[in-house]
Design a protein around this motif. Structure first.
Motif, PDB file in Angstrom:
ATOM      1  N   UNK A 303       0.979  -1.456  -0.216  1.00  0.00           N
ATOM      2  CA  UNK A 303       0.111  -0.133   0.123  1.00  0.00           C
ATOM      3  C   UNK A 303       0.781   1.159   0.100  1.00  0.00           C
ATOM      4  N   UNK A 304       0.191   2.281  -0.377  1.00  0.00           N
ATOM      5  CA  UNK A 304       1.348   3.592  -0.391  1.00  0.00           C
ATOM      6  C   UNK A 304       1.624   3.875   1.144  1.00  0.00           C
ATOM      7  N   UNK A 305       1.023   3.534   2.260  1.00  0.00           N
ATOM      8  CA  UNK A 305       1.684   3.579   3.454  1.00  0.00           C
ATOM      9  C   UNK A 305       2.738   2.769   3.796  1.00  0.00           C
ATOM     10  N   UNK A 306       2.525   1.369   3.402  1.00  0.00           N
ATOM     11  CA  UNK A 306       3.367   0.472   3.489  1.00  0.00           C
ATOM     12  C   UNK A 306       4.552   0.732   2.720  1.00  0.00           C
ATOM     13  N   UNK A 307       4.653   1.440   1.786  1.00  0.00           N
ATOM     14  CA  UNK A 307       5.744   1.722   0.865  1.00  0.00           C
ATOM     15  C   UNK A 307       6.557   2.996   1.683  1.00  0.00           C
ATOM     16  N   UNK A 308       5.789   3.761   2.337  1.00  0.00           N
ATOM     17  CA  UNK A 308       6.700   4.756   3.103  1.00  0.00           C
ATOM     18  C   UNK A 308       7.248   4.501   4.364  1.00  0.00           C
ATOM     19  N   UNK A 309       6.591   3.356   4.989  1.00  0.00           N
ATOM     20  CA  UNK A 309       7.263   2.864   6.272  1.00  0.00           C
ATOM     21  C   UNK A 309       8.453   1.957   6.107  1.00  0.00           C
ATOM     22  N   UNK A 312      11.389   4.362   5.020  1.00  0.00           N
ATOM     23  CA  UNK A 312      11.837   4.888   5.996  1.00  0.00           C
ATOM     24  C   UNK A 312      12.658   4.130   7.041  1.00  0.00           C
ATOM     25  N   UNK A 313      12.354   2.880   6.997  1.00  0.00           N
ATOM     26  CA  UNK A 313      13.031   1.924   7.880  1.00  0.00           C
ATOM     27  C   UNK A 313      14.444   1.720   7.147  1.00  0.00           C
TER      28      UNK A 313
END
Length: 316
Positions: A303-309, A312-313
């Motif tokens: 998801x777009x949110x998982x991409x960002x997470x 960032x990691x």
């Protein structure tokens, strides 16, 4: 986020090519962007891969019209990814064909994939306003189906999991030409974020068993001649193994995703950093390899949110 995904900064238009790779069989390629294929039968045309938007699809249609005025009757989608399927409406095909597994993935994760890829590929989604919605097939198959374009036979098969669980290949027996989708790439990184590393090599071997004279890969130049085909299959297998092996070693000792990233870079950068979309694919490839090595058999939904997470990691 300290920096954007590599694909977000790739805004340069790509030069397209339309190359005949068999009698009445063409590969539409675009410098590492998603490829499409064209098979001209006695009275109609089959297209393989729709492109990301109707705007991009019309470039393929223009190329088709430069060589034939026959109607486009069939559209085959080798898997469910948004950049492959969302331009489907531009072709007006009476049949849209996917594997059963690919259709299931559209239903399960198609919208999430669209949202994710839209955020990562701004150039490919120019003109996205024309997309009418998720692309669903009119026809599906489990392992194999045959379509006749007049007398010309076209076999559509699921040979095994690789780039996704639902990958299809398209084989034209009279010309010994195959369209492999993203199972095979040429001078382009494999995107493994939804992949199955343990199965990919055996699926490549099944493709090699057909001994194709030519292949239109998922990305990169058309592969014409058995020597070029063989080299591309070997290079794709090496890319997949070189990505998984170091990530699996890190996972086995309880290391972190960031450590897996560093290990994969150490193994792959010197061999593949010059490949198209390498930097874009790398974080997703490492994340999936790390997951599979830890026993997560089914790729998690991006998801777009998982991409960002995830990004960032890796940057932290």
């Amino acid at each position: 986020m300290s920096k954007a995904f590599a694909s977000q900064g790739d805004l340069t238009d790509k030069k397209t090519s339309f190359v005949e790779i068999g009698d009445g069989i063409y590969a539409f390629t675009a410098e590492g962007d998603p490829n499409s294929g064209v098979i001209i039968g006695d009275d109609s045309v089959m297209v393989i891969e729709a492109q990301a938007t109707p705007r991009l699809a019309r470039k393929v249609v223009d190329c088709i019209r430069s060589v034939t005025d026959k109607p486009i009757s069939h559209l085959v989608l080798t898997h469910y990814h948004a950049v492959r399927v969302l331009g489907a409406s531009a072709y007006g095909a009476r049949e849209i064909i996917m594997s059963d597994a690919a259709r299931g993935m559209v239903m399960e994760r198609g919208q999430e994939d669209w949202d994710s890829e839209f955020g990562r590929f701004p150039r490919l989604f120019q003109g996205h306003e024309e997309i009418p919605g998720l692309t669903l097939p009119t026809t599906t198959f489990s392992d194999h189906m045959t379509v006749y374009l007049g007398k010309r036979r076209v076999d559509i098969m699921h040979l095994g999991r690789a780039h996704t669980a639902g990958d299809a290949v398209v084989w034209v027996p009279d010309a010994e030409v195959m369209f492999t989708g993203d199972i095979v790439e040429y001078h382009s990184a494999c995107y493994c974020g939804d992949g199955h590393f343990a199965d990919w090599t055996s699926t490549l071997a099944r493709i090699a068993d057909f001994d194709p004279k030519a292949i239109a890969p998922g990305r990169g130049d058309a592969l014409i001649g058995r020597e070029m085909v063989g080299k591309a299959i070997t290079a794709t297998a090496d890319f997949v193994a070189s990505t998984y092996r170091p990530a699996a070693k890190v996972a086995a000792r309880g290391g972190s995703l960031k450590q897996a990233w560093d290990a994969v870079r150490a193994e792959c950068d010197h061999k593949f950093a010059h490949f198209a979309i390498y930097e874009h694919c790398l974080p997703f490839n490492v994340a999936r390899a790390y997951d599979e090595a830890r026993g997560i058999a089914t790729p998690r939904v991006w998801t777009a949110e998982r991409d960002r997470q995830m990004w960032a990691e890796l940057q932290g």
